[in-house]
Design a protein around this motif. Structure first.
Motif, PDB file in Angstrom:
ATOM      1  N   ALA A 517      51.214  46.477  26.450  1.00 47.65           N
ATOM      2  CA  ALA A 517      50.193  45.893  27.331  1.00 47.65           C
ATOM      3  C   ALA A 517      48.988  46.813  27.441  1.00 47.65           C
ATOM      4  CB  ALA A 517      50.797  45.623  28.706  1.00 47.65           C
ATOM      5  N   ASN A 520      46.643  46.414  24.765  1.00 51.24           N
ATOM      6  CA  ASN A 520      46.060  45.078  24.749  1.00 51.24           C
ATOM      7  C   ASN A 520      46.658  44.189  23.667  1.00 51.24           C
ATOM      8  OD1 ASN A 520      43.901  44.286  26.712  1.00 51.24           O
ATOM      9  ND2 ASN A 520      43.188  43.156  24.919  1.00 51.24           N
ATOM     10  N   ASP A 523      50.150  40.602  27.005  1.00 48.46           N
ATOM     11  CA  ASP A 523      49.699  40.298  28.364  1.00 48.46           C
ATOM     12  C   ASP A 523      50.912  40.056  29.254  1.00 48.46           C
ATOM     13  OD1 ASP A 523      46.918  40.364  27.840  1.00 48.46           O
ATOM     14  OD2 ASP A 523      47.037  38.359  26.965  1.00 48.46           O
ATOM     15  N   GLU A 524      50.723  40.279  30.558  1.00 47.71           N
ATOM     16  CA  GLU A 524      51.760  39.967  31.541  1.00 47.71           C
ATOM     17  C   GLU A 524      51.126  39.036  32.589  1.00 47.71           C
ATOM     18  OE1 GLU A 524      55.105  42.210  34.372  1.00 47.71           O
ATOM     19  OE2 GLU A 524      53.469  43.361  33.465  1.00 47.71           O
ATOM     20  N   PRO A 525      50.993  37.733  32.254  1.00 44.26           N
ATOM     21  CA  PRO A 525      50.289  36.818  33.167  1.00 44.26           C
ATOM     22  C   PRO A 525      51.007  36.615  34.490  1.00 44.26           C
ATOM     23  CG  PRO A 525      51.345  35.608  31.375  1.00 44.26           C
ATOM     24  CD  PRO A 525      51.483  37.058  31.048  1.00 44.26           C
ATOM     25  N   CYS A 532      51.433  36.956  24.242  1.00 43.81           N
ATOM     26  CA  CYS A 532      50.289  37.523  23.511  1.00 43.81           C
ATOM     27  C   CYS A 532      49.547  36.393  22.824  1.00 43.81           C
ATOM     28  CB  CYS A 532      50.730  38.579  22.501  1.00 43.81           C
ATOM     29  SG  CYS A 532      51.818  37.995  21.196  1.00 43.81           S
ATOM     30  N   HIS A 533      48.335  36.689  22.430  1.00 42.36           N
ATOM     31  CA  HIS A 533      47.508  35.713  21.723  1.00 42.36           C
ATOM     32  C   HIS A 533      48.256  35.271  20.462  1.00 42.36           C
ATOM     33  CE1 HIS A 533      44.070  33.982  19.628  1.00 42.36           C
ATOM     34  NE2 HIS A 533      43.399  34.024  20.777  1.00 42.36           N
TER      35      HIS A 533
END
Length: 870
Positions: A517, A520, A523-525, A532-533
Motif C-alpha cells: 500500500a 501505491n 489500496d485499502e478502501p 488494486c487497479h
C-alpha cells in the motif's frame, strides 16, 4: 416522616411503617395526603372516600374513621372550620415530591418514584378521575426524561419503551417524534422513516390532519441524514482537469460517460467531481464499481448492482421482484422524486449500465469506461493524458513541492517516462516518497533504463515500465505477495484470504500488505479489504511464477470454501454440516462467534465466492455453493443462487457424494422456484428424490419442496406429496421433518376447506414444536388453528389462536408473519361482531406492515369499511 400514595397508602413515622391496604382508613388518609396541608371539607371527604352515592350514616362513619386516624397519626390530623387538614410537609408525600422533582428537571428520579398506580387501593369516581389526570402528568415526565436520554445518545435503549407508548397513543406526535429519532439514532433509519408514514396515514385517516410542523421538519432532517452516501473517499492529491470539471459542472441532469484508456484517471475525476457536486444531490449519492475490466467473472451484473442500490435506498427485500426489468422499474420508482447522483464506475458496455439508469429529471448519472458507451441521450466526455503542467503538479504533490522545484529536469523526465498517466505518476511518486534522501534524478535515470518496454504510441508499455521499477524496490516477500494477488478471483481480498494465498501467518501478511500500500501498488478502501487497479493486477498476474500459481490459488480457494462452511453453519445452525477436507498447509480457516459475524463475512465475500467457483476443485466448488445457498436466498440474490447451485451440481457430478448432490439439487429447485421457472424446479426436485434413493429423510425433503411448488388448483397433489414425505420422516425418526410435514398438511387441508382435519393436524404438531422450543413453528401452528376455527365459524377460538400466534411471531422477531396474524385476528373479531377489537388488530397490522415495508392497502380498506358501517 414519609408518606406514599403510589401503590398502596402507607406512612412511615418515627421509624415505624404502617401499610393501610384496601381499607376505608387507608382511603381517608390517601385523600388527605393528596391535599396535604390544605383543608378538605367534610362533604368532599365523604364523596372521595365513599363515592357519589354514600350510605345514610356516611358522616358518622367518617367521624369514626377520623378518630382512628388521629390515634394512628397523633397530632397530624386537625379539624379546621368545616373540614379537616393533614399537617405534613408536602415534600414528605411521594406525589408532591414527584411534582417537585419534575419542576426541578429531575425527571429520571420522578419517573422512578411513580413506579406504581396512584391510590391503587381506592376505587371511587374521584380516585379514577385523579388517576386519569395524573397519567398525563406522568406521561409528560416520561417524555421529558426520554428527551434527556435522546440527548445523551441512549437511542437503542429507548426504542422498546417508546414503541409501547406509541402503541397506546398512536396519534401523539411528540411520542412519534421521539420514536422516530430513537430508531434513527440506533441505526434503523428505514424503520424511522416508515414510522413517520404510519403516523401521517393515521392522522389523515382518523383526524383528517397533516403532521405538525415539528414532526414534518424532523422527517425532512432525517431523510437528508438517511440518504445513501456511497462515494469512495475523494482522491488526494487531485490536480488539473479544469476543462473536464467545468464540462461536468455545466452538464444538465442526465447521463455523462467519461471515456479514456486505463490509468488515465477516469475514476479520480469522477469521484473528485462527485464530492464537489454532492450538495446538488441532497437525496444521496449511489456508487458501484462494476469491475468491467477486472478478472474473468468479477464483473458486477446489473441485477447485483440493482439489489445494492435498492438496499441502499431502504427498499424492503419483500418488495423486490425477481426479474431484472422489475428491479429496474422499482429503482426508477424509488428515485422518481429524488435528487440523486449515481456513479457507475468501470463499466464494460451499455448492457451493463442500461438497467441501472433512472432516467428521472432530478437524477444524474456519471459513468466511467474504457469503451465508448453510448446509452440513449448520454453526453460523452473523452479524457486524455494529463497536460504537462498538471502532470508535474500531480508528481510534486506526491513527492513535495520543494523537492520538485529543486530538480525540475528530473521531474520532467519522470513525467515523460510515466506518459503523463495519473496511475503511473502515483506509483512512481510513491516510490520516490519512500526514499526522500535519494535524488529525484536517480529515479528518473532508473526509469530511463527501463526503456525496453517504452513505446511512444503505447501508454500501457509506459505503465509497465513504472510498475517494474516500483516492484524492484519491494522486499522479496512483498514482491511474491504482489505476484500472487494477481491471481485472486474477485475484485478484492481480506487479510485472512491474503495470508492463505501467500501461505504466511496473518501478522506477517498484514505487514507485507502495508508495504504494498505504501508503494501505491495496493489500496485499502475499507478496513481489512485490499484491492488494486486492474492494470496493476494484470501486471502482477504476468509476474506470477508457474510453480507457485496452482498451490497459491488452491490455498485461497481452500480458505474460501472451508471458511464458507463455517459461516454457513453459523448463519443457519439447523443445517446439516457437510464433510470437509483437511485444509492445505498455510490455509487460514476463520470461525464465527455469532450469526451476525457470519452474515457480514458472507455478504462481503459474496462476489469473490461467486467468482471463485469457476476456479476451484469439484470439492471446493460445491462447498462454496453450499455456503452461499441460504444467504443468497435470504438476501434475494436469486439469480446468483441459481448460478451457484448449477455450478455446485456440476461439481458434485464429478464426485461420489449422493447426499451432497441431493441437497444441492433441492437448493437448485428452490432457486428455479424463486425465479418462477416451475418446470425446471420440479425437474431438479424429482432428480433429488431419485438421487436420495435409500435415504428417507432426503426423499422426504424433496417431496416437501415439490409440494411447495404446487399452485392452488393442485393442492390435493401437494397434500399427497406431503403425506408421503411425512411417512418417510416417520420411518427415519426425523422429528423436525415430521413437524414441518404436519404443519404443511394442516395448511393444505385449510386450503381445500377441510377445517376439522386441519385442526387435528395442528393439534398433533403443536407439542412437537413446543418440545423443540421452535417459536416460529409454534406460531405458524396457532395461526393455522385460527384459520381453521374461523372456517368452522368458531370465532372466539379463532381469535384466541391468532392472538397466540401474534405473540409468538413477536417473540421470534418476524414482522411480516406478525402483521399477517394481526390482520387475521382482526378478521376473527369482525366475524364475532367485536368492532373495537377488530379495529385495534387491523391498526396493529397496518403499523407492522409499514414497519416491514409491506403494502397495507388491503388492511386499510377493511378498516375504512368498518368505520363506514359503524
Amino acid at each position: 416522616m414519609r408518606f406514599t400514595v403510589f401503590g398502596g397508602v402507607s406512612a412511615r413515622v418515627g421509624g415505624t411503617t404502617t401499610e393501610f391496604g384496601p381499607t376505608r382508613l387507608g382511603a381517608l388518609l390517601g385523600v388527605l395526603l393528596v391535599d396535604a396541608g390544605r383543608v378538605v371539607s367534610a362533604d368532599d371527604l365523604v364523596e372521595r372516600v365513599l363515592g357519589e352515592e354514600p350510605p345514610p350514616r356516611a358522616r358518622a362513619m367518617m367521624r369514626t374513621w377520623l378518630t382512628r386516624l388521629r390515634q394512628t397519626l397523633p397530632g397530624l390530623v386537625e379539624r379546621d372550620g368545616a373540614g379537616y387538614v393533614l399537617r405534613v410537609e408536602p415534600l414528605e408525600v411521594d406525589l408532591h415530591l414527584f411534582r417537585h422533582l419534575v419542576r426541578s428537571g429531575r425527571t429520571a428520579d420522578a419517573v422512578r418514584l411513580a413506579d406504581a398506580e396512584l391510590l391503587s387501593t381506592v376505587d371511587t369516581p374521584w380516585a379514577r378521575q385523579l388517576r386519569a389526570g395524573f397519567s398525563d402528568e406522568l406521561l409528560a415526565a416520561r417524555l421529558d426524561h426520554a428527551d434527556a436520554r435522546l440527548v445523551r445518545g441512549e437511542h437503542a435503549a429507548l426504542v422498546p419503551e417508546l414503541r409501547a407508548l406509541a402503541a397506546g397513543r398512536p396519534l401523539d406526535e411528540r411520542i412519534a417524534a421521539q420514536l422516530i429519532e430513537a430508531l434513527h439514532g440506533s441505526g434503523r433509519a428505514a424503520e424511522a422513516l416508515r414510522h413517520f408514514e404510519v403516523v401521517r396515514a393515521r392522522l389523515a385517516a382518523e383526524l383528517g390532519a397533516e403532521p405538525s410542523r415539528h414532526l414534518t421538519a424532523l422527517h425532512r432532517r432525517l431523510q437528508a441524514a438517511s440518504a445513501p452516501r456511497q462515494l469512495p473517499a475523494a482522491p488526494k492529491p487531485f490536480t488539473g482537469r479544469a476543462v473536464e470539471l467545468a464540462e461536468l459542472d455545466q452538464a444538465p441532469n442526465g447521463v455523462v460517460v467519461i471515456t479514456g484508456t486505463g490509468g488515465v484517471g477516469k475514476t479520480s475525476l469522477a469521484v473528485h467531481w462527485a464530492h464537489r457536486a454532492a450538495e446538488r444531490f441532497p437525496d444521496g449519492q449511489l456508487y458501484v464499481n462494476l469491475h468491467g475490466f477486472g478478472p474473468s467473472g468479477a464483473a458486477v451484473s446489473p441485477g447485483d448492482a440493482l439489489l445494492r442500490f435498492l438496499a441502499a435506498l431502504d427498499v424492503p427485500r419483500a418488495k423486490v421482484p425477481h426479474d431484472l426489468a422489475g428491479q429496474s422499474a422499482l429503482l426508477r420508482d424509488a428515485l422518481a422524486d429524488k435528487r440523486v447522483l449515481m456513479l457507475l464506475d468501470n463499466a464494460t458496455d451499455a448492457a451493463q449500465v442500461e438497467p441501472l439508469l433512472p432516467r428521472t429529471p432530478h437524477s444524474h448519472v456519471v459513468i466511467t469506461s474504457r469503451t465508448e458507451l453510448k446509452p440513449a441521450h448520454a453526453k460523452t466526455l473523452p479524457l486524455g493524458l494529463l497536460p504537462p503542467d498538471d502532470a508535474r503538479e500531480l508528481l510534486a504533490a506526491r513527492i513535495g513541492h520543494d523537492r520538485a522545484r529543486a530538480e525540475p529536469d528530473a521531474v520532467d523526465t519522470v513525467v515523460r517516462r510515466c506518459a503523463r498517466l495519473p496511475l503511473a505518476l502515483a506509483v512512481a511518486g510513491a516510490r520516490a516518497a519512500t526514499q526522500p534522501e535519494f535524488p529525484l534524478a536517480a529515479l528518473a535515470d532508473e526509469l530511463a533504463d527501463l526503456d525496453a518496454f517504452a513505446d511512444d504510441d503505447d501508454v500501457t508499455a509506459d505503465l509497465r515500465s513504472v510498475f517494474s521499477h516500483s516492484c524492484k524496490a519491494l522486499s522479496a516477500d512483498a514482491l511474491r505477495l504482489f505476484r500472487l494477488l494477481g491471481l485472486m478471483p474477485g475484485s478484492d481480498i481480506g487479510l485472512a484470504g491474503a495470508a492463505s494465498l501467500a501461505g504466511l501467518p496473518v501478522a506477517r501478511t498484514g505487514s507485507l500488505l502495508g508495504e504494498l500500500a505504501t508503494a501505491n501498488l495496493l489500496d485499502e478502501p475499507d478496513p481489512g479489504r485490499f484491492t488494486c487497479h486492474d492494470l496493476l493486477r494484470d501486471y502482477a498476474a504476468e509476474l506470477a511464477l508457474e510453480g507457485e500459481r496452482d498451490e497459491a490459488l488452491h490455498r485461497l480457494l481452500d480458505h474460501l470454501a472451508l471458511t464458507g462452511v463455517e459461516a454457513g453453519v453459523a448463519f443457519t445452525p439447523t443445517r446439516h454440516r457437510p464433510d470437509t477436507p483437511r485444509p492445505a498447509e498455510g490455509v487460514v480457516v476463520t470461525t464465527f462467534g455469532s450469526r451476525e459475524e457470519a452474515l457480514a463475512w458472507l455478504v462481503t465475500e459474496h462476489p469473490t465466492l461467486m467468482a471463485a467457483m469457476a476456479h476451484g476443485t469439484p470439492e471446493q466448488t460445491w462447498l462454496i455453493g453450499w455456503a452461499l445457498a441460504d444467504v443468497l436466498d435470504r438476501q434475494w440474490h436469486h439469480r446468483d443462487l441459481l448460478t451457484s447451485q448449477q455450478l455446485a451440481v456440476a461439481a458434485l457430478e464429478r464426485l461420489d457424494d449422493t447426499d451432497g448432490l441431493g441437497r444441492t439439487l433441492i437448493n437448485l429447485g428452490r432457486a428455479f422456484g424463486r425465479l418462477d421457472r416451475l418446470d425446471e424446479a420440479a425437474a431438479a426436485l424429482r432428480r433429488a428424490f431419485d438421487v436420495y434413493e435409500g435415504n428417507p429423510a432426503g426423499q422426504a425433503a424433496a417431496l416437501l419442496n415439490i409440494a411447495m411448488l404446487c399452485p392452488d388448483d393442485r393442492i390435493t397433489e401437494a397434500i399427497e406429496h406431503t403425506r408421503r414425505g411425512l411417512a418417510l420422516y416417520e420411518e427415519c425418526g426425523d422429528l423436525y421433518g415430521q413437524a414441518n410435514a404436519l404443519t404443511g398438511l394442516a395448511w393444505g387441508h385449510i386450503k381445500i376447506g377441510a377445517h376439522r382435519r386441519a385442526v387435528e393436524y395442528a393439534e398433533r404438531v403443536m407439542p412437537m414444536w413446543q418440545a423443540m422450543e421452535h417459536v416460529i413453528g409454534e406460531g405458524e401452528t396457532w395461526d393455522n388453528l385460527g384459520t381453521a376455527y374461523l372456517g368452522l365459524g368458531e370465532h372466539g377460538k379463532a381469535a384466541e389462536a391468532y392472538a397466540r400466534s401474534c405473540a409468538l411471531f413477536r417473540r421470534g422477531g418476524d414482522l411480516p408473519l406478525e402483521a399477517a396474524a394481526c390482520d387475521r385476528l382482526g378478521d376473527a373479531h369482525a366475524a364475532a361482531g367485536d368492532a373495537g377489537q377488530a379495529r385495534r388488530a387491523w391498526r396493529r397490522a397496518i403499523d407492522l406492515r409499514s414497519q416491514a415495508g409491506l403494502p397495507a392497502d388491503l388492511v386499510r380498506a377493511k378498516l375504512l369499511r368498518l368505520q363506514a358501517e359503524g
